[in-house]
Design a protein around this motif. Sequence first.
Motif, PDB file in Angstrom:
ATOM      1  N   GLY A 137       0.817  -1.204   0.000  1.00 47.09           N
ATOM      2  CA  GLY A 137       0.000   0.000   0.000  1.00 47.09           C
ATOM      3  C   GLY A 137       0.851   1.254   0.000  1.00 47.09           C
ATOM      4  O   GLY A 137       0.552   2.224  -0.705  1.00 47.09           O
ATOM      5  N   MET A 138       1.949   1.223   0.762  1.00 49.04           N
ATOM      6  CA  MET A 138       2.822   2.391   0.805  1.00 49.04           C
ATOM      7  C   MET A 138       3.497   2.601  -0.548  1.00 49.04           C
ATOM      8  O   MET A 138       3.695   3.739  -0.983  1.00 49.04           O
ATOM      9  N   GLN A 139       3.844   1.496  -1.221  1.00 49.56           N
ATOM     10  CA  GLN A 139       4.454   1.641  -2.548  1.00 49.56           C
ATOM     11  C   GLN A 139       3.484   2.292  -3.520  1.00 49.56           C
ATOM     12  O   GLN A 139       3.887   3.102  -4.361  1.00 49.56           O
ATOM     13  N   GLN A 140       2.182   1.939  -3.401  1.00 46.34           N
ATOM     14  CA  GLN A 140       1.199   2.550  -4.290  1.00 46.34           C
ATOM     15  C   GLN A 140       1.012   4.032  -3.964  1.00 46.34           C
ATOM     16  O   GLN A 140       0.830   4.852  -4.865  1.00 46.34           O
ATOM     17  N   ARG A 141       1.074   4.380  -2.658  1.00 48.85           N
ATOM     18  CA  ARG A 141       1.017   5.799  -2.284  1.00 48.85           C
ATOM     19  C   ARG A 141       2.185   6.549  -2.891  1.00 48.85           C
ATOM     20  O   ARG A 141       2.033   7.666  -3.397  1.00 48.85           O
ATOM     21  N   LEU A 142       3.355   5.910  -2.839  1.00 44.04           N
ATOM     22  CA  LEU A 142       4.552   6.521  -3.422  1.00 44.04           C
ATOM     23  C   LEU A 142       4.360   6.717  -4.929  1.00 44.04           C
ATOM     24  O   LEU A 142       4.678   7.783  -5.478  1.00 44.04           O
ATOM     25  N   ALA A 143       3.816   5.685  -5.586  1.00 39.93           N
ATOM     26  CA  ALA A 143       3.609   5.787  -7.033  1.00 39.93           C
ATOM     27  C   ALA A 143       2.661   6.942  -7.365  1.00 39.93           C
ATOM     28  O   ALA A 143       2.857   7.662  -8.341  1.00 39.93           O
ATOM     29  N   PRO A 163      -5.036  -0.342  -9.511  1.00 42.57           N
ATOM     30  CA  PRO A 163      -3.970   0.079  -8.589  1.00 42.57           C
ATOM     31  C   PRO A 163      -4.075  -0.562  -7.215  1.00 42.57           C
ATOM     32  O   PRO A 163      -3.092  -0.621  -6.495  1.00 42.57           O
ATOM     33  N   PHE A 164      -5.256  -1.035  -6.858  1.00 44.70           N
ATOM     34  CA  PHE A 164      -5.413  -1.599  -5.510  1.00 44.70           C
ATOM     35  C   PHE A 164      -5.572  -3.113  -5.563  1.00 44.70           C
ATOM     36  O   PHE A 164      -5.886  -3.742  -4.563  1.00 44.70           O
ATOM     37  N   GLY A 165      -5.346  -3.700  -6.738  1.00 43.86           N
ATOM     38  CA  GLY A 165      -5.607  -5.132  -6.922  1.00 43.86           C
ATOM     39  C   GLY A 165      -4.779  -6.023  -6.026  1.00 43.86           C
ATOM     40  O   GLY A 165      -5.222  -7.085  -5.628  1.00 43.86           O
ATOM     41  N   ALA A 166      -3.549  -5.581  -5.687  1.00 41.05           N
ATOM     42  CA  ALA A 166      -2.653  -6.460  -4.926  1.00 41.05           C
ATOM     43  C   ALA A 166      -2.623  -6.095  -3.442  1.00 41.05           C
ATOM     44  O   ALA A 166      -1.764  -6.572  -2.725  1.00 41.05           O
ATOM     45  N   LEU A 167      -3.562  -5.253  -3.010  1.00 43.67           N
ATOM     46  CA  LEU A 167      -3.499  -4.768  -1.622  1.00 43.67           C
ATOM     47  C   LEU A 167      -4.465  -5.519  -0.709  1.00 43.67           C
ATOM     48  O   LEU A 167      -5.485  -6.035  -1.158  1.00 43.67           O
ATOM     49  N   ASP A 168      -4.148  -5.541   0.581  1.00 43.16           N
ATOM     50  CA  ASP A 168      -5.064  -6.152   1.546  1.00 43.16           C
ATOM     51  C   ASP A 168      -6.226  -5.184   1.805  1.00 43.16           C
ATOM     52  O   ASP A 168      -6.107  -3.989   1.525  1.00 43.16           O
ATOM     53  N   PRO A 169      -7.368  -5.685   2.310  1.00 42.46           N
ATOM     54  CA  PRO A 169      -8.571  -4.846   2.407  1.00 42.46           C
ATOM     55  C   PRO A 169      -8.354  -3.561   3.195  1.00 42.46           C
ATOM     56  O   PRO A 169      -8.893  -2.511   2.829  1.00 42.46           O
TER      57      PRO A 169
END
Lengths: 271, 272
Positions: free
Chosen positions: A144-150, A167-173
């Motif tokens: 999730g933090m990596q996606q925030r960074l992206a 973008p959220f497909g690989a994240l936990d709920p």
Amino acid sequence: MTEIRFEKVWKEYGSSIVLENVDLALADHEFLVVIGPSGVGKTTLLRLLLAQERPTRGRILLDGREIASEPTADRGVVFQRYSVFPHKSVLANVMLGPQWAGSPLVGRLFGARKRALRDQAMALLDRVGLAEHARKYPAQLSGGMQQRLALAQALINKPKVLLLDEPFGALDPGSRRSMHVLVRELWEEQSMTIVMVTHDLMEAFHLGTRVVAIDKVRNDPQAPERYGATIASDFCAKPRIVRDSFRFEAARLRAAAELAAKTPLLTREKD
Amino acid sequence: MRRIINYPPSPGLALLLGAAPFVAVGLAYLAASDARLAVDAADKLMPGVSAFYAQMSRLMTRVDPVVGQPLFWFDTWCSLARLLAGIGVSALIGIVCGVLIGFIPWLRAAFEPMIFALSLIPPLAVLPILFIAFGLGETSKLVLIVFGIAPFIVRDVALAVTAIPREQIIKAQTLGASTWQMIVDVVLPQALPRLIESVRLSLGSAWLFVIAAEAITAEGGLGYRIFLVRRYLAMDVILPYVVWITLLAFLLDFALRKLSAAAFPWTRLREA
């Protein structure tokens, strides 16, 4: 003002047709979500908009002008994975875009410009909740933090359109929910246009102001590749007039609060 | 009774187990050497420890009148200079050509088959050509090493470049990067760790080519010395030289590994 227009766009690979006759007009400051079964061409649609791939027929217009034939800085993107550079620190990742723009040869800024950019990047990292991780490498961050960074990395360039590919497909709920809030707020603050691809219906209607379903409307069982997918349905999830009235209400309340703050004591006026 | 794959040795025991084969080989040699020396005190094939010591201390300390320094250090310096020059030039070619071939489709289409063909030619087969073309001096030796390992490094680096996720390259373009900026800031930093890895893998072949070239013609060098004293069955020189070459190879590999860890900390990070 950003307006995206698909004009009779087709995409074919050899004899198999992926997308057929896609016609779409998207007004400024919309949050378009593209949904559909997997493998039907959602991501192809996004790639066309990104110019990672070229339409076989038809044109894609951004503000009335045909989009460049390769990815450019007017369209930012966040992929499901691999959107950040693993060999650069979090802060360096965010500073990349402006550095490239400001220094064609060395890709580095110096002195006052560098300090200004660093402050801007730190402010953005603070906004996405990564300020205390600025010195880490992406591998040390959670998904999730990596996606925030992206997101921060894409937003510092102020793109006209932000494209999100699951973008959220690989994240936990949990991180997914907090990302929803963040993306929603960023969309509102930066008043930009977002196009997102997802297969999660809940997510689509929660985030999107407009939801478009891509599917094959015609099907030949003997030759399934002869018909492509197109826009099967088009929902206005959050009508503009409702959004405008919400915004107006919020502005009115803010103005009233400001007025109240300026004149703290009603009694003083009477004196 | 657990399965054998579920019995890991403790770290101390692992170290001991790793050392055991070395000790075993050493002891076996000493035993065999003693047995042969008992039969014939002048045996040259398996000299004892004292013979090694005497010969090596002579080579390491006595200044040779022709080269003006002890032969052992002269040989070491000659071979290392050739090896490092060859590896340096190969690494430079490897990173420049590897990145360009891996990243730019036109260059890939034009040169990938060529590099592949070059990497298939056995370098020692063209050694006569190199001697004819570049003479018997240092140039032909350098070219032999480069010819032997550069194509492999180029291919390996190019492969690493093509393995960079497409998403990263697209992302860089949406951030406004030019091809040059992507090469400098995205591709090169991610190819460099792979360069060091493939140089490490090539060290063995590089030594092979150094020794082979020296065996044929040289004024000095570890391989030269080994092949020179072979005529006198001087195992008391050959065996220590082989051990020394092995040690040098290990130290080079170790140094490269440490360099990679220090220069590219991000390659071995996990979520904290």
